[in-house]
Design an enzyme around this catalytic site. Structure first.
Site, short mmCIF file in Angstrom:
data_model
loop_
_atom_site.label_atom_id
_atom_site.label_comp_id
_atom_site.label_asym_id
_atom_site.label_seq_id
_atom_site.Cartn_x
_atom_site.Cartn_y
_atom_site.Cartn_z
CD GLU A 147 -3.36 -0.57 0.87
OE1 GLU A 147 -3.62 0.63 1.05
OE2 GLU A 147 -4.18 -1.38 0.46
N GLY A 148 1.99 1.19 -0.65
CA GLY A 148 2.93 2.32 -0.69
C GLY A 148 4.00 2.12 0.35
CD GLU A 156 11.77 3.46 1.58
OE1 GLU A 156 10.75 2.79 1.32
OE2 GLU A 156 12.63 3.06 2.38
C1 LIG Z 1 2.37 -9.66 0.97
C2 LIG Z 1 2.09 -8.69 -0.11
C3 LIG Z 1 0.78 -8.42 -0.45
C4 LIG Z 1 0.50 -7.52 -1.48
N1 LIG Z 1 -0.81 -7.34 -1.85
C5 LIG Z 1 -1.07 -6.59 -2.95
C6 LIG Z 1 -2.40 -6.52 -3.46
O1 LIG Z 1 -3.35 -7.11 -2.92
N2 LIG Z 1 -2.61 -5.79 -4.58
C7 LIG Z 1 -1.60 -5.12 -5.22
O2 LIG Z 1 -1.86 -4.47 -6.23
N3 LIG Z 1 -0.32 -5.17 -4.75
C8 LIG Z 1 -0.03 -5.89 -3.65
N4 LIG Z 1 1.27 -5.98 -3.18
C9 LIG Z 1 2.35 -5.26 -3.89
C10 LIG Z 1 2.86 -4.07 -3.09
O3 LIG Z 1 1.91 -3.04 -3.07
C11 LIG Z 1 4.21 -3.65 -3.71
O4 LIG Z 1 5.15 -4.66 -3.35
C12 LIG Z 1 4.66 -2.29 -3.20
O5 LIG Z 1 3.86 -1.28 -3.74
C13 LIG Z 1 6.13 -1.99 -3.54
O6 LIG Z 1 6.39 -2.21 -4.89
P1 LIG Z 1 7.65 -3.09 -5.32
O7 LIG Z 1 7.61 -4.32 -4.52
O8 LIG Z 1 7.66 -3.22 -6.79
O9 LIG Z 1 8.92 -2.26 -4.86
P2 LIG Z 1 9.71 -1.15 -5.72
O10 LIG Z 1 8.73 -0.16 -6.23
O11 LIG Z 1 10.59 -1.82 -6.69
O12 LIG Z 1 10.59 -0.46 -4.59
C14 LIG Z 1 11.83 -1.00 -4.14
C15 LIG Z 1 12.46 -0.01 -3.17
O13 LIG Z 1 12.72 1.22 -3.85
C16 LIG Z 1 12.11 2.29 -3.15
N5 LIG Z 1 11.65 3.30 -4.10
C17 LIG Z 1 10.98 3.14 -5.26
N6 LIG Z 1 10.72 4.31 -5.83
C18 LIG Z 1 11.24 5.27 -5.03
C19 LIG Z 1 11.29 6.69 -5.04
N7 LIG Z 1 10.73 7.38 -6.04
N8 LIG Z 1 11.92 7.34 -4.05
C20 LIG Z 1 12.47 6.64 -3.02
N9 LIG Z 1 12.46 5.31 -2.93
C21 LIG Z 1 11.84 4.63 -3.91
C22 LIG Z 1 10.92 1.65 -2.42
O14 LIG Z 1 10.50 2.44 -1.34
C23 LIG Z 1 11.52 0.32 -2.00
O15 LIG Z 1 12.27 0.50 -0.83
C24 LIG Z 1 1.56 -6.86 -2.15
C25 LIG Z 1 2.88 -7.12 -1.78
C26 LIG Z 1 3.15 -8.04 -0.81
C27 LIG Z 1 4.60 -8.35 -0.51
#
Ligand SMILES: Cc1cc2nc3c(=O)[nH]c(=O)nc-3n(C[C@H](O)[C@H](O)[C@H](O)COP(=O)(O)OP(=O)(O)OC[C@H]3O[C@@H](n4cnc5c(N)ncnc54)[C@H](O)[C@@H]3O)c2cc1C
Length: 430
Positions: A410-411, A414
């Protein structure tokens, strides 16, 4: 001598000010006192969390499977139902939803998410659907006590997590059949592939980035909507997380949430360079952040209470470990942080329900603070339990594993800081 007319005016001003803190029927406008309905719901959910969820927590964490029998128990008492969610939502103060979530997740977060994961799909349908769409799809997200169903909300993709504008799943309109055709891959979907109803965020116009997104309902058993790999997780293991594949998945035109006319109007505005009112995924996240924060609070409170009891029992050096300031101060800080986070959660929930705009990203603040407090408090709880805290014989290590997701989904933390810093500065901080 004092001028009596000035004194009269001052007295009147004071009286007016005092009166302004009372509502029409003498009710205080501001209160942190829960009303009887809120207290009853808190007690009801707490009873279920204590009696049914807690005793099942370890088993379902180990099994790493959806705890269908527990969801069914929740459905039997009406806690897992659209009526209950409707009742929580109906509270005009906005507090019942976070209160219920805190209590349930106090029981266990993995099972809590297995029960509450559906509400993300419900929030999307409720936030973006027409009244007819709400009536049709929300009950189907829950099923009934004899045949429990789930809902899934699918926004994230392998290359679109924090950056939802990177969503590649496409939705193309087939005018001849009045159908939408969806193609793409969704990642990390809670209840993905096992849900009865999937809400999919897809791009109808890639050039418009996240402003070209729309939300679609995939009806039960629609061909072309399949579960992909199930994810093995660090925590929240009783909650199912999986990829969802959409392969020429055809759905009726009526499955576009909000309807085609509204979408066409919105896209036309964006193409003219005007501001779109909302983005499909963001709207759902904004509304749900305080509730997600409340879930993190439930985990934090459970770990704090466990650690407090333990510290009052465990003896080393001939005294209870709580008699050492370092332990007692940790516990004091844990309580302090939990209560501070709850105030932020309740403020955001109240603002959201009153329709106040989050001018300073108050929704993000609440989720950010509660998530980080949960990670910190559960880590401290392990420390207070010492070696026992690190073992699976005691629940705080599970709580710590469960808490970590609250700084990610959910975001991420960061991204919440990005949202807050943009809101307070008015600048496009990167
Ligand atoms: C158990 C679980 C349940 C989930 N359930 C759902 C669901 O029901 N529906 C759904 O749609 N999604 C779901 N998600 C996905 C979740 O919302 C994403 O994992 C999350 O939004 C982060 O995206 P990412 O994993 O691609 O990380 P990334 O976006 O790749 O981020 C990696 C790192 O980089 C940092 N980062 C990225 N961009 C920036 C920036 N501009 N400035 C500073 N730092 C930055 C992030 O903060 C993080 O530390 C789920 C994930 C998990 C693990």
């Amino acid at each position: 001598m004092a001028d009596s007319s000035v004194a009269d005016v001052d007295a009147q001003a004071l009286l007016d000010e005092a009166n302004s803190t009372t509502g029409n029927e003498g009710e205080p406008k501001f209160t942190l006192e829960l009303n009887q309905d809120q207290k009853d719901i808190r007690e009801w959910v707490h009873g279920f969390a204590e009696g049914v969820v807690r005793p099942a927590a370890e088993e379902w964490d180990e099994r790493e499977e959806t705890p269908w029998p527990v969801i069914q128990e929740a459905a039997k008492i009406g806690l897992y139902s659209f009526e209950a969610v409707g009742q929580f939502w109906a509270d005009e103060t906005g507090l019942t939803l976070p209160i219920a979530n805190e209590e349930l997740f106090w029981g266990d977060a993995g099972i809590g998410m297995a029960i509450m994961g559906t509400t993300l799909a419900v929030a999307a349908i409720f936030g973006q659907g027409t009244p007819e769409q709400m009536g049709e799809w929300i009950p189907q997200c829950f099923g009934d006590a004899d045949d429990v169903k789930l809902g899934a909300f699918c926004a994230s993709e392998p290359d679109a997590g924090s950056d939802v504008s990177g969503i590649r799943t496409s939705a193309k309109y087939d005018e001849t059949k009045d159908e939408w055709v969806l193609n793409g891959q969704k990642a990390w979907a809670t209840n993905g592939g096992i849900a009865n109803v999937h809400v999919i965020i897809a791009s109808v116009d890639r050039e418009l980035g996240s402003r070209g997104h729309a939300a679609f309902v995939i009806p039960p058993n629609t061909p072309g909507c399949e579960q992909g790999a199930k994810v093995k997780k660090h925590g929240l293991r009783a909650s199912h997380t999986a990829d969802v594949h959409l392969d020429d998945c055809r759905i009726p035109g009526s499955c576009l949430l909000g309807g085609k006319e509204k979408l066409d109007e919105r896209l036309a505005r964006v193409r003219e360079g005007k501001k779109a009112k909302s983005q499909a995924a963001m709207q759902t996240f904004e509304a749900s952040r305080p509730t997600v924060g409340a879930q993190a609070l439930g985990i934090a409170r459970a770990a704090y209470e466990y650690a407090l009891d333990y510290a009052k029992e465990r003896e080393q050096f001939g005294r209870k470990i709580v008699e050492n300031q370092s332990i007692a101060f940790d516990l004091a800080n844990m309580k302090l942080e939990i209560d501070a986070a709850r105030l932020l959660v309740w403020r955001a929930a109240w603002m959201g329900r009153q329709g106040h705009k989050f001018e300073n990203a108050e929704g993000s603040m609440s989720k950010l603070k509660a998530g980080e407090v949960a990670v910190w408090v559960t880590e401290r709880a392990i420390q207070i339990l010492g070696g026992n805290g690190y073992t699976r014989e005691f629940p705080v290590e599970r709580m710590h594993r469960d808490s970590k997701i609250y700084t990610i989904f959910e975001g991420t933390s960061e991204i919440q800081r990005l949202v807050i810093s943009r809101a307070i500065s008015g600048l496009h901080i990167k």
